[in-house]
Write an enzyme that holds these catalytic residues in place. Structure first.
Site, PDB file in Angstrom:
ATOM      1  CD  GLU A  36      -2.732  -1.203   2.471  1.00 10.45           C
ATOM      2  OE1 GLU A  36      -3.935  -0.932   2.537  1.00 10.45           O
ATOM      3  OE2 GLU A  36      -2.055  -1.605   3.441  1.00 10.45           O
ATOM      4  CG  ASP A  38       6.212  -0.179  -2.351  1.00  7.12           C
ATOM      5  OD1 ASP A  38       6.840   0.630  -1.636  1.00  7.12           O
ATOM      6  OD2 ASP A  38       6.511  -1.378  -2.462  1.00  7.12           O
ATOM      7  CB  SER A  83      33.595  15.378  22.945  1.00 10.27           C
ATOM      8  OG  SER A  83      33.406  14.003  23.086  1.00 10.27           O
ATOM      9  CD  GLU A 121      20.218  11.584  26.933  1.00  5.33           C
ATOM     10  OE1 GLU A 121      21.078  11.512  26.026  1.00  5.33           O
ATOM     11  OE2 GLU A 121      19.622  12.619  27.222  1.00  5.33           O
ATOM     12  CE  LYS A 123      30.675   7.561  25.033  1.00  5.99           C
ATOM     13  NZ  LYS A 123      30.672   8.122  23.717  1.00  5.99           N
ATOM     14  CG  ASP A 125      30.445   2.774  19.601  1.00 14.85           C
ATOM     15  OD1 ASP A 125      31.023   3.862  19.520  1.00 14.85           O
ATOM     16  OD2 ASP A 125      31.038   1.687  19.560  1.00 14.85           O
ATOM     17  NE  ARG A 144      32.725  15.773  17.965  1.00 16.04           N
ATOM     18  CZ  ARG A 144      32.448  14.843  18.864  1.00 16.04           C
ATOM     19  NH1 ARG A 144      31.540  15.067  19.771  1.00 16.04           N
ATOM     20  NH2 ARG A 144      33.076  13.702  18.848  1.00 16.04           N
ATOM     21  CD  GLU A 182      26.950   9.464  18.530  1.00 13.67           C
ATOM     22  OE1 GLU A 182      26.735  10.665  18.825  1.00 13.67           O
ATOM     23  OE2 GLU A 182      28.066   8.937  18.601  1.00 13.67           O
ATOM     24  CE1 TYR A 234      24.070  13.804  21.470  1.00 11.90           C
ATOM     25  CE2 TYR A 234      23.592  11.581  20.732  1.00 11.90           C
ATOM     26  CZ  TYR A 234      24.440  12.666  20.777  1.00 11.90           C
ATOM     27  OH  TYR A 234      25.641  12.640  20.123  1.00 11.90           O
ATOM     28  CE  LYS A 299      23.349  13.994  27.157  1.00 10.73           C
ATOM     29  NZ  LYS A 299      22.546  13.975  25.938  1.00 10.73           N
ATOM     30  CE  LYS A 323      34.543   4.948  26.145  1.00 12.00           C
ATOM     31  NZ  LYS A 323      34.531   4.930  24.680  1.00 12.00           N
ATOM     32  CB  CYS A 417      51.598 -17.289  -1.038  1.00 14.00           C
ATOM     33  SG  CYS A 417      50.100 -18.221  -0.762  1.00 14.00           S
ATOM     34  CB  CYS A 420      51.104 -21.236  -3.950  1.00 15.43           C
ATOM     35  SG  CYS A 420      51.149 -19.454  -4.155  1.00 15.43           S
ATOM     36  CB  CYS A 439      48.873 -15.088  -2.658  1.00 20.11           C
ATOM     37  SG  CYS A 439      49.273 -16.332  -3.892  1.00 20.11           S
ATOM     38  CB  CYS A 444      47.472 -19.484  -4.738  1.00 19.20           C
ATOM     39  SG  CYS A 444      47.515 -19.791  -2.974  1.00 19.20           S
TER      40      CYS A 444
HETATM   41  S1  IVH Z   1      25.630  14.397  24.719  1.00 24.41           S
HETATM   42  C1  IVH Z   1      28.604  18.265  25.096  1.00 24.41           C
HETATM   43  N1  IVH Z   1      24.371  12.119  24.572  1.00 24.41           N
HETATM   44  O1  IVH Z   1      29.390  10.488  22.823  1.00 24.41           O
HETATM   45  C2  IVH Z   1      28.517  16.941  24.417  1.00 24.41           C
HETATM   46  N2  IVH Z   1      26.475  12.274  23.507  1.00 24.41           N
HETATM   47  O2  IVH Z   1      31.370  11.419  24.887  1.00 24.41           O
HETATM   48  C3  IVH Z   1      27.153  16.400  24.521  1.00 24.41           C
HETATM   49  N3  IVH Z   1      27.131  10.237  22.310  1.00 24.41           N
HETATM   50  O3  IVH Z   1      30.373  13.494  21.374  1.00 24.41           O
HETATM   51  C4  IVH Z   1      27.064  15.031  24.004  1.00 24.41           C
HETATM   52  N4  IVH Z   1      25.336   9.075  22.797  1.00 24.41           N
HETATM   53  O4  IVH Z   1      29.207  11.719  19.889  1.00 24.41           O
HETATM   54  C5  IVH Z   1      25.481  12.796  24.225  1.00 24.41           C
HETATM   55  N5  IVH Z   1      23.079  10.200  24.530  1.00 24.41           N
HETATM   56  C6  IVH Z   1      24.188  10.863  24.182  1.00 24.41           C
HETATM   57  C7  IVH Z   1      25.192  10.278  23.381  1.00 24.41           C
HETATM   58  C8  IVH Z   1      26.332  11.023  23.066  1.00 24.41           C
HETATM   59  C9  IVH Z   1      26.485   9.077  22.152  1.00 24.41           C
HETATM   60  C10 IVH Z   1      28.478  10.543  21.763  1.00 24.41           C
HETATM   61  C11 IVH Z   1      28.603  11.907  21.148  1.00 24.41           C
HETATM   62  C12 IVH Z   1      29.487  12.683  22.058  1.00 24.41           C
HETATM   63  C13 IVH Z   1      30.205  11.629  22.818  1.00 24.41           C
HETATM   64  C14 IVH Z   1      30.381  12.111  24.250  1.00 24.41           C
END
Ligand code: IVH
Length: 683
Positions: A36, A38, A83, A121, A123, A125, A144, A182, A234, A299, A323, A417, A420, A439, A444
């Site tokens: 639907e 599409d 950061s 929150e 983090k 990756d 950034r 992110e 975020y 935060k 972390k 190698c 071979c 190689c 081989c």
């Molecule tokens: S807040 C002032 N919130 O982790 C910087 N960062 O170590 C505010 N990241 O540079 C960043 N999840 O690339 C924020 N929920 C989250 C995040 C987040 C991943 C990354 C982001 C940042 C780095 C901070």
């Protein structure tokens, strides 16, 4: 249909599609079937073909721009992108909380310091991104960079369907908005991408973060659109024309109401203990998230108070990233084996004393390449630390040098190698990829085995029983040297092999015979041409009637195919340029392998311009090139960027350049704008 009618219907459809995009990509709760959806999308496209001016930048059709970029322009952020400091220790989290509290007290904010609250929150990756909206429309998206300015990657970001091209709702929209988040690749998308890359003989991405970063660096948005990228927002950069949210929790809710995807889970905490509990809770649930997380971000909830807490030279002091330690184990490096792949690439693999890690017993871990061994200074006999990050095969991350006894032996990467004995050479498979030792000998045994296993694999010719063990025997005794030899095997020859009774020999041969009638895309993929994975093979299967047409196509003809860029086209042309490969194709033909493509469908067979290729050059006076392209395509024709013998018409406007010359040389029919307009009218 009048323009006014089309415009009204277009607005209605666009709104409907936006609603479904939000339900599907942001909320993961589709309201209608793909079929639907599409249908709605196609109706929108048809309207825009008829009236190209309806294709405004925020139309749902404008997500994937056809034009690759040559470079990324810099984009200055309206507020710096910082950061956060990292920590692995809960004690340091306690100290952080105390530091913030003390600072507020020092600022004369004792009451606020007492009532302090936090937001925790995941983090994510991925790659930090800034999105700018002006009058509700997405205008610029950037990385950034150095925090002040990054790369303008708007075209790539537009392909991420959960990024609204226009903010949701109409009331109280900010005139100007910059939000931060992110971009990530889903764990599933990462696994699939690496599977495809392995199948196409390409270098693998080490983790989802690298693959997200690598994808966003692509200059061609059409490639980016294929990668499973998503985004979570975020943070706030700048708001104008509307009161900014006062707390992080409010901000996350506001972001959601504007149509963004925000963290699916966050914790509002009022004490250090609550905060530490939230970190533990997140650690328990994060495995279920579709993205890789490597920690928790803490935060200060109140946004106005953040300014009072201040910042160091590197990072703001109101937040911290906790972390989680990746799962690691220590074990002994017994030896280093060097594996030779189907394309000849040499990969060092650590053979380990078995050790338990993240739910499995690990005996081998990757050392990636020669440079990595050097960086780690890994020696045979060393105690090493291995790690599993996400869903990747374990890797050696560190040597425990303090445990060295002096008896360890340095490792010299072989110059020959190991299979071979050919002299190996160093080079990258494609631009931008790491250089690896290869190689160069196509004969081989390791490469031969790899090619045959690949041909038999499920994604290619799907020949059951054609796995590692049988293929190794067949190659060792010289029964099979290339895939065409499979089709000459006799039952008696097979039944004599180790661990092979008559029944399994018969089954295998039945599989070999059945594979003769597989579709062309499987044959093409099975050949193992660098960069030709199943996706590309299928696309080529749709555009070319048979294998011969693909292999004898020119670079131009190949790149005219959707999704086939220069790198892929070049790889195919080079492969077929090798006389050995040409002979292989002839042997496969003689063996009776099907070369016809059942997917082939000459495009837009219905329209009056069906099967005709146009090339545009110079400037037209009554319409833009995009409009002319839309008209041609709407009538079933195709527009190509370069002139070849296959071009039917070159439409030459004012100041036409080299394409016109080439058309004259090749004797391609040249038409001017007047003639073109007549053709459209008559069509
Ligand atoms: S807040 C002032 N919130 O982790 C910087 N960062 O170590 C505010 N990241 O540079 C960043 N999840 O690339 C924020 N929920 C989250 C995040 C987040 C991943 C990354 C982001 C940042 C780095 C901070």
């Amino acid at each position: 249909m009048t323009f006014a009618q089309a415009k009204a219907r277009h607005a209605e459809l666009a709104e409907e599609i936006r609603k479904h995009d939000y339900a599907y990509y942001v909320e993961a709760q589709p309201l209608i079937s793909d079929f639907e959806y599409d249908k709605l999308y196609r109706e929108l496209l048809d309207l825009e073909k008829l009236f190209p001016e309806l294709a405004a930048p925020d139309s749902p059709t404008q997500r994937v721009s056809e034009r690759p970029m040559t470079e990324f322009k810099p984009s200055v952020h309206l507020a710096p992108m910082m950061s956060l400091d990292n920590t692995y220790s809960q004690d340091e989290v306690r100290q952080f909380v105390e530091r913030v509290r003390k600072k507020l007290e020092k600022e004369g904010l004792a009451k606020e310091a007492e009532r302090i609250d936090w937001c925790v929150e995941p983090k994510i990756d991925g790659v930090a991104i800034n999105l700018r909206y002006e009058d509700g429309l997405f205008t610029v998206g950037a990385t950034r960079g150095d925090g002040t300015a990054g790369d303008d990657i708007t075209a790539n970001l537009k392909t991420i369907r959960s990024i609204p091209l226009r903010l949701k709702g109409t009331r109280a929209l900010p005139r100007l908005l910059e939000v931060r988040g992110e971009v990530y690749m889903t764990k599933e998308g990462f696994r699939k991408l690496n599977e495809e890359r392995a199948a196409a003989g390409e270098e693998l991405f080490a983790n989802p973060r690298n693959s997200a970063a690598g994808s966003l660096k692509q200059l061609d948005p059409r490639i980016v659109a294929k990668r499973k990228l998503d985004i979570v927002l975020y943070g706030l950069g700048k708001v104008e024309g509307r009161q900014a949210p006062q707390t992080q929790v409010e901000l996350l809710q506001w972001l959601k109401s504007l149509g963004f995807k925000a963290p699916e889970k966050y914790w509002h905490c009022r004490s250090t203990n609550e905060l530490l509990r939230a970190i533990d809770e997140l650690d328990e649930v994060r495995e279920k998230f579709s993205y890789e997380t490597d920690g928790a971000v803490i935060k200060l909830n109140s946004i106005p108070l953040r300014d009072r807490v201040g910042a160091t030279a590197k990072a703001p002091s109101w937040g911290i990233a906790y972390k989680y330690a990746p799962e690691q184990a220590e074990t002994k490096l017994k030896s280093i084996a060097v594996q030779v792949g189907r394309t000849g690439a040499l990969t060092p693999v650590a053979e380990l004393e078995p050790v338990f890690l993240a739910g499995t017993t690990v005996k081998r871990a990757t050392l990636h390449n020669e440079d990595q061994i050097r960086r780690l200074d890994a020696r045979v006999g060393d105690q090493v630390v291995i790690q599993k990050a996400g869903e990747i095969i374990p890797e050696v991350v560190r040597v425990v040098t303090s445990k060295r006894t002096g008896g360890e032996k340095g490792f010299r990467f072989p110059k020959e190698c190991p299979e071979c004995g050919s002299k190996v050479s160093k080079g990258a498979a494609a631009e931008g990829e790491a250089a690896v030792w290869r190689c160069p000998n196509p004969d081989c045994p390791a490469q031969i085995r790899g090619r045959i296993e690949h041909w038999c694999s499920r994604g290619a010719m799907d020949i059951e029983g054609g796995g590692e063990v049988l293929v190794a025997q067949l190659v060792k005794i010289g029964l099979v040297r290339d895939v065409s030899d499979l089709y000459r095997l006799k039952l008696a020859e097979l039944a004599n092999l180790e661990r092979m009774g008559e029944k399994s020999a018969r089954n295998f041969l039945d599989g070999v015979v059945a594979s003769k009638s597989r579709d062309m895309w499987r044959v093409l993929y099975g050949l193992g041409i660098l960069h030709v994975g199943t996706g590309v093979a299928k696309t080529l299967g749709r555009s070319f009637p048979d294998l011969d047409a693909v292999l004898s196509a020119s670079l131009d003809q190949l790149t005219e195919t959707e999704d086939v860029g220069e790198v892929i086209a070049d790889s195919i042309v080079q492969w077929y340029g090798d006389p050995r490969n040409r002979r292989l194709i002839e042997r496969l033909r003689q063996a009776g392998i099907n070369f016809k493509s059942s997917l082939y469908s000459p495009k837009a067979a219905a329209g009056p311009f069906a099967g005709q290729t146009f090339v545009l050059t110079g400037t037209l006076s009554s319409m833009t090139r995009e409009e002319a392209t839309a008209k041609i395509e709407a009538l079933g024709g195709k527009v190509s960027s370069s002139v070849s013998k296959k071009t039917d018409y070159v439409l030459a406007g004012e100041e036409a350049g080299s394409k016109l010359e080439k058309a004259q040389k090749l004797g391609v029919k040249i038409i001017d704008e007047k003639e073109f307009l007549k053709m459209i009218k008559g069509a």
